[in-house]
Design a protein around this motif. Sequence first.
Motif, PDB file in Angstrom:
ATOM      1  N   ARG A  74       1.108  -1.164  -0.118  1.00 17.59           N
ATOM      2  CA  ARG A  74      -0.038   0.199  -0.165  1.00 17.59           C
ATOM      3  C   ARG A  74       0.794   1.325  -0.126  1.00 17.59           C
ATOM      4  NH1 ARG A  74      -3.320  -2.965   3.806  1.00 17.59           N
ATOM      5  NH2 ARG A  74      -1.945  -1.887   5.368  1.00 17.59           N
ATOM      6  N   ARG A  75       2.217   1.694   0.737  1.00 19.23           N
ATOM      7  CA  ARG A  75       3.094   2.518   0.663  1.00 19.23           C
ATOM      8  C   ARG A  75       3.566   2.818  -0.760  1.00 19.23           C
ATOM      9  NH1 ARG A  75       4.431   0.044   5.940  1.00 19.23           N
ATOM     10  NH2 ARG A  75       2.952   1.413   7.848  1.00 19.23           N
ATOM     11  N   LEU A  76       3.231   2.157  -2.018  1.00 27.51           N
ATOM     12  CA  LEU A  76       3.832   2.485  -3.126  1.00 27.51           C
ATOM     13  C   LEU A  76       4.026   3.148  -4.009  1.00 27.51           C
ATOM     14  CD1 LEU A  76       5.194  -1.787  -3.625  1.00 27.51           C
ATOM     15  CD2 LEU A  76       6.507  -0.263  -2.562  1.00 27.51           C
ATOM     16  N   TYR A  77       2.827   3.821  -3.375  1.00 27.59           N
ATOM     17  CA  TYR A  77       2.594   5.053  -4.469  1.00 27.59           C
ATOM     18  C   TYR A  77       2.422   4.821  -6.098  1.00 27.59           C
ATOM     19  CZ  TYR A  77       2.251   6.408   0.893  1.00 27.59           C
ATOM     20  OH  TYR A  77       2.657   6.467   2.129  1.00 27.59           O
ATOM     21  N   ARG A  78       3.032   5.779  -6.319  1.00 26.16           N
ATOM     22  CA  ARG A  78       3.324   5.834  -7.427  1.00 26.16           C
ATOM     23  C   ARG A  78       3.511   4.492  -8.414  1.00 26.16           C
ATOM     24  NH1 ARG A  78       6.473  11.016  -8.685  1.00 26.16           N
ATOM     25  NH2 ARG A  78       4.917  12.569  -8.098  1.00 26.16           N
ATOM     26  N   LEU A  79       4.484   3.314  -7.284  1.00 26.85           N
ATOM     27  CA  LEU A  79       5.056   2.135  -7.945  1.00 26.85           C
ATOM     28  C   LEU A  79       3.845   0.615  -8.166  1.00 26.85           C
ATOM     29  CD1 LEU A  79       8.866   1.988  -6.542  1.00 26.85           C
ATOM     30  CD2 LEU A  79       8.294   2.745  -9.228  1.00 26.85           C
ATOM     31  N   SER A  80       2.704   1.599  -7.991  1.00 26.69           N
ATOM     32  CA  SER A  80       2.309   0.559  -7.878  1.00 26.69           C
ATOM     33  C   SER A  80       1.128  -0.058  -9.256  1.00 26.69           C
ATOM     34  CB  SER A  80       0.576   1.272  -7.131  1.00 26.69           C
ATOM     35  OG  SER A  80      -0.217   1.761  -7.485  1.00 26.69           O
ATOM     36  N   GLU A  81       1.959   0.681  -9.685  1.00 20.91           N
ATOM     37  CA  GLU A  81       1.120   0.566 -11.502  1.00 20.91           C
ATOM     38  C   GLU A  81       2.990  -1.108 -11.710  1.00 20.91           C
ATOM     39  OE1 GLU A  81       2.706   3.690 -14.349  1.00 20.91           O
ATOM     40  OE2 GLU A  81       2.422   4.659 -12.382  1.00 20.91           O
ATOM     41  N   ARG A  82       3.438  -0.895 -11.086  1.00 13.22           N
ATOM     42  CA  ARG A  82       5.267  -1.965 -11.756  1.00 13.22           C
ATOM     43  C   ARG A  82       5.079  -2.945 -10.602  1.00 13.22           C
ATOM     44  NH1 ARG A  82       4.785   1.887 -14.733  1.00 13.22           N
ATOM     45  NH2 ARG A  82       6.721   3.471 -15.719  1.00 13.22           N
ATOM     46  N   ILE A  83       4.435  -2.601  -9.915  1.00 16.45           N
ATOM     47  CA  ILE A  83       4.807  -4.060  -8.189  1.00 16.45           C
ATOM     48  C   ILE A  83       3.752  -4.338  -8.053  1.00 16.45           C
ATOM     49  CG2 ILE A  83       5.501  -4.806  -6.404  1.00 16.45           C
ATOM     50  CD1 ILE A  83       7.487  -2.191  -6.292  1.00 16.45           C
ATOM     51  N   ASP A  84       2.977  -5.582  -7.979  1.00 19.46           N
ATOM     52  CA  ASP A  84       1.652  -5.861  -8.190  1.00 19.46           C
ATOM     53  C   ASP A  84       1.355  -6.465  -6.558  1.00 19.46           C
ATOM     54  OD1 ASP A  84       1.299  -5.986 -10.576  1.00 19.46           O
ATOM     55  OD2 ASP A  84       2.110  -7.179 -11.423  1.00 19.46           O
ATOM     56  N   ASN A  85       2.625  -7.428  -5.626  1.00 21.37           N
ATOM     57  CA  ASN A  85       2.203  -7.549  -4.927  1.00 21.37           C
ATOM     58  C   ASN A  85       3.695  -7.439  -3.817  1.00 21.37           C
ATOM     59  OD1 ASN A  85       1.507  -8.961  -2.642  1.00 21.37           O
ATOM     60  ND2 ASN A  85       0.891 -10.858  -3.364  1.00 21.37           N
ATOM     61  N   THR A  86       4.495  -7.988  -3.081  1.00 24.42           N
ATOM     62  CA  THR A  86       5.106  -7.394  -1.993  1.00 24.42           C
ATOM     63  C   THR A  86       5.278  -8.975  -0.882  1.00 24.42           C
ATOM     64  OG1 THR A  86       4.613  -5.924  -0.131  1.00 24.42           O
ATOM     65  CG2 THR A  86       5.880  -5.071  -2.331  1.00 24.42           C
ATOM     66  N   TRP A  87       6.545  -9.388  -0.403  1.00 27.62           N
ATOM     67  CA  TRP A  87       6.601  -9.760   1.085  1.00 27.62           C
ATOM     68  C   TRP A  87       7.267  -9.569   1.136  1.00 27.62           C
ATOM     69  CZ3 TRP A  87       5.617 -11.217  -5.027  1.00 27.62           C
ATOM     70  CH2 TRP A  87       4.636 -11.973  -4.957  1.00 27.62           C
ATOM     71  N   TYR A  88       7.874 -10.475   2.582  1.00 26.53           N
ATOM     72  CA  TYR A  88       9.139 -10.228   3.689  1.00 26.53           C
ATOM     73  C   TYR A  88       9.833 -11.932   3.415  1.00 26.53           C
ATOM     74  CZ  TYR A  88      12.676  -7.760   6.087  1.00 26.53           C
ATOM     75  OH  TYR A  88      13.335  -6.676   6.476  1.00 26.53           O
ATOM     76  N   ALA A  89      11.323 -11.811   3.238  1.00 26.73           N
ATOM     77  CA  ALA A  89      12.312 -13.196   3.064  1.00 26.73           C
ATOM     78  C   ALA A  89      12.767 -12.663   4.702  1.00 26.73           C
ATOM     79  CB  ALA A  89      12.969 -13.345   1.879  1.00 26.73           C
ATOM     80  N   LEU A  90      13.291 -13.401   4.618  1.00 28.52           N
ATOM     81  CA  LEU A  90      14.798 -13.355   5.676  1.00 28.52           C
ATOM     82  C   LEU A  90      15.928 -11.974   5.836  1.00 28.52           C
ATOM     83  CD1 LEU A  90      15.513 -17.005   6.464  1.00 28.52           C
ATOM     84  CD2 LEU A  90      13.621 -15.424   7.462  1.00 28.52           C
ATOM     85  N   GLY A  91      15.619 -10.596   6.226  1.00 27.76           N
ATOM     86  CA  GLY A  91      16.018  -9.359   5.797  1.00 27.76           C
ATOM     87  C   GLY A  91      16.098  -9.304   4.540  1.00 27.76           C
ATOM     88  N   TRP A  92      15.269  -9.644   3.882  1.00 31.50           N
ATOM     89  CA  TRP A  92      14.915  -9.327   2.583  1.00 31.50           C
ATOM     90  C   TRP A  92      13.455  -8.892   1.638  1.00 31.50           C
ATOM     91  CZ3 TRP A  92      19.047  -7.744  -0.948  1.00 31.50           C
ATOM     92  CH2 TRP A  92      20.440  -7.836  -0.613  1.00 31.50           C
ATOM     93  N   ARG A  93      13.538  -7.921   1.051  1.00 24.25           N
ATOM     94  CA  ARG A  93      11.684  -7.971   0.463  1.00 24.25           C
ATOM     95  C   ARG A  93      12.374  -8.317  -0.376  1.00 24.25           C
ATOM     96  NH1 ARG A  93       9.271  -4.317   3.600  1.00 24.25           N
ATOM     97  NH2 ARG A  93      10.544  -2.450   4.865  1.00 24.25           N
ATOM     98  N   VAL A  94      10.439  -9.143  -0.837  1.00 23.70           N
ATOM     99  CA  VAL A  94      10.223  -8.959  -2.158  1.00 23.70           C
ATOM    100  C   VAL A  94       9.451  -9.084  -2.977  1.00 23.70           C
ATOM    101  CG1 VAL A  94      10.448 -11.977  -3.393  1.00 23.70           C
ATOM    102  CG2 VAL A  94      11.367 -11.503  -1.433  1.00 23.70           C
ATOM    103  N   TYR A  95       9.645  -9.106  -4.096  1.00 18.26           N
ATOM    104  CA  TYR A  95       8.569  -7.950  -5.506  1.00 18.26           C
ATOM    105  C   TYR A  95       8.456  -8.663  -5.788  1.00 18.26           C
ATOM    106  CZ  TYR A  95       9.476  -3.296  -2.448  1.00 18.26           C
ATOM    107  OH  TYR A  95       9.801  -2.436  -1.769  1.00 18.26           O
ATOM    108  N   ASP A  96       7.138  -8.781  -7.015  1.00 17.99           N
ATOM    109  CA  ASP A  96       6.499  -8.550  -8.011  1.00 17.99           C
ATOM    110  C   ASP A  96       6.649  -7.755  -8.667  1.00 17.99           C
ATOM    111  OD1 ASP A  96       5.466  -8.986 -10.322  1.00 17.99           O
ATOM    112  OD2 ASP A  96       3.465 -10.675  -9.598  1.00 17.99           O
ATOM    113  N   TRP A  97       7.685  -7.304  -9.921  1.00 20.34           N
ATOM    114  CA  TRP A  97       7.654  -5.709 -10.982  1.00 20.34           C
ATOM    115  C   TRP A  97       7.677  -6.651 -12.152  1.00 20.34           C
ATOM    116  CZ3 TRP A  97      10.571  -0.932  -9.050  1.00 20.34           C
ATOM    117  CH2 TRP A  97      10.307   0.122  -9.689  1.00 20.34           C
ATOM    118  N   ASN A  98       6.459  -6.756 -12.342  1.00 18.14           N
ATOM    119  CA  ASN A  98       5.841  -6.618 -13.501  1.00 18.14           C
ATOM    120  C   ASN A  98       5.906  -8.015 -14.165  1.00 18.14           C
ATOM    121  OD1 ASN A  98       4.116  -4.144 -13.698  1.00 18.14           O
ATOM    122  ND2 ASN A  98       5.374  -3.660 -15.855  1.00 18.14           N
ATOM    123  N   GLY A  99       5.932  -8.859 -13.288  1.00 20.76           N
ATOM    124  CA  GLY A  99       5.586 -10.515 -13.630  1.00 20.76           C
ATOM    125  C   GLY A  99       7.530 -10.775 -12.674  1.00 20.76           C
TER     126      GLY A  99
END
Length: 416
Positions: A327-352
């Motif tokens: 929800r905090r991605l604002y403008r980037l929401s058109e690029r990022i479809d979903n986000t997760w947290y791993a171990l000390g890392w974020r994981v982004y689905d960036w247009n697939g």
Amino acid sequence: MFSRCVLGVAAAVWACGTAGAQHAAQVIASGPLTTASSAVYLSPAEIDAFSGLPRETIYLDAFRERLDQVMARQETVGLAVAVLEHGEPVLVYVGGEEAAGSGRPIRRDTLFRAASVSKGMSATLLALLEHEGRLDLSQPVPNELLPLPRGQQANALQLLSMRTGLPSHAMDRQMEGGQNVSLLRQRLDTLRPACAPGECYTYQNVAYASLEVIAAQAAGLDFSTALRAYLFDRVGMHTATVGAAAMRASDSWARPHRRRDRDDDGNPLPGDPDTVYDSVPAAASVNVSIDDMIAWAQAQLGTSGLLPQSVLDRVHTPQGETPSQTRRLYRLSERIDNTWYALGWRVYDWNGQTLLTHSGYLSGYGAQIYMEPETGFAYVGLWNMDGDAPWWLFPTLMDLRMVDGPADWLDQLDED
């Protein structure tokens, strides 16, 4: 103005053609390097040495122009950026000064604060110690080390993946106010929980510091020494250190330049690197150069072969979705479809595309890393000033690299 600020602009932004490598290489050969900026490109022969690496690099030329655009802004002091393709650096850019007006140029070994990018390093250290049989991340963290509300316990995996059940940024304000972190950690059980451990994502710094004790006990070394012995030396992060004191002792280090500290003409003034977040080194206190970040990216991509694949799988595997981050991605929401947290890392689905990432902010510093292990692509960036522009470099790069994107993020920033 400390790490929590990453929830603002920093969290919102992680936040080819015909002009080939021969032209790119001539950029550096056309004149002497200056304090303003310098770039190092691979030669055509070096590019040919990497199987599958494209000769066409026009997106790098276009990106170099964007880097120069950021360097030309009044608030910009120092910037270091690298781009990797197939696990190898195809662009290394350094520009500006260690301190405004100093005449000391940013170098490839100049240290910056990694801020919350430190979290992925701490997680990898813990995973290495588990790989050696020195600990089990699935075991509960003792209550005396991490007391949670209602007598509940979280295991180290939940702690590393921000799934302790504590409210977000628990006790951060008190730490920023100067209170002792060890004492604050002992008061975590007095807070109202956001959920049961493992059931939701809530970002932590004070609780994350529990990992320092876990790592030290498993390694038989203090936390900073363990990072050096088990991780930095192993992956080739030769200049990386922990804490402001170690930073000052280095040959080249970047001073922070904070938005509030300006001369009468509005130019940035250098400050000191000390921060209360040095009291939580596992969360935010590593110092790195751009060469350290290149080595770090290569180790995490697996291309250097310096980390066991089982360790990489351990730290990269998502532990749960992070809807509040999405929800905090604002403008980037058109690029990022979903986000997760791993171990000390974020994981982004960036247009697939699946990207591993983390950003870090400490007052006067910024740091970022984005990686696509499937292809060996990575972007790393470090800077020593407050300002929005550097945060928009990565989405600009992605638009340029994918050809069909508008790449107008910096222009939009000026329009705002």
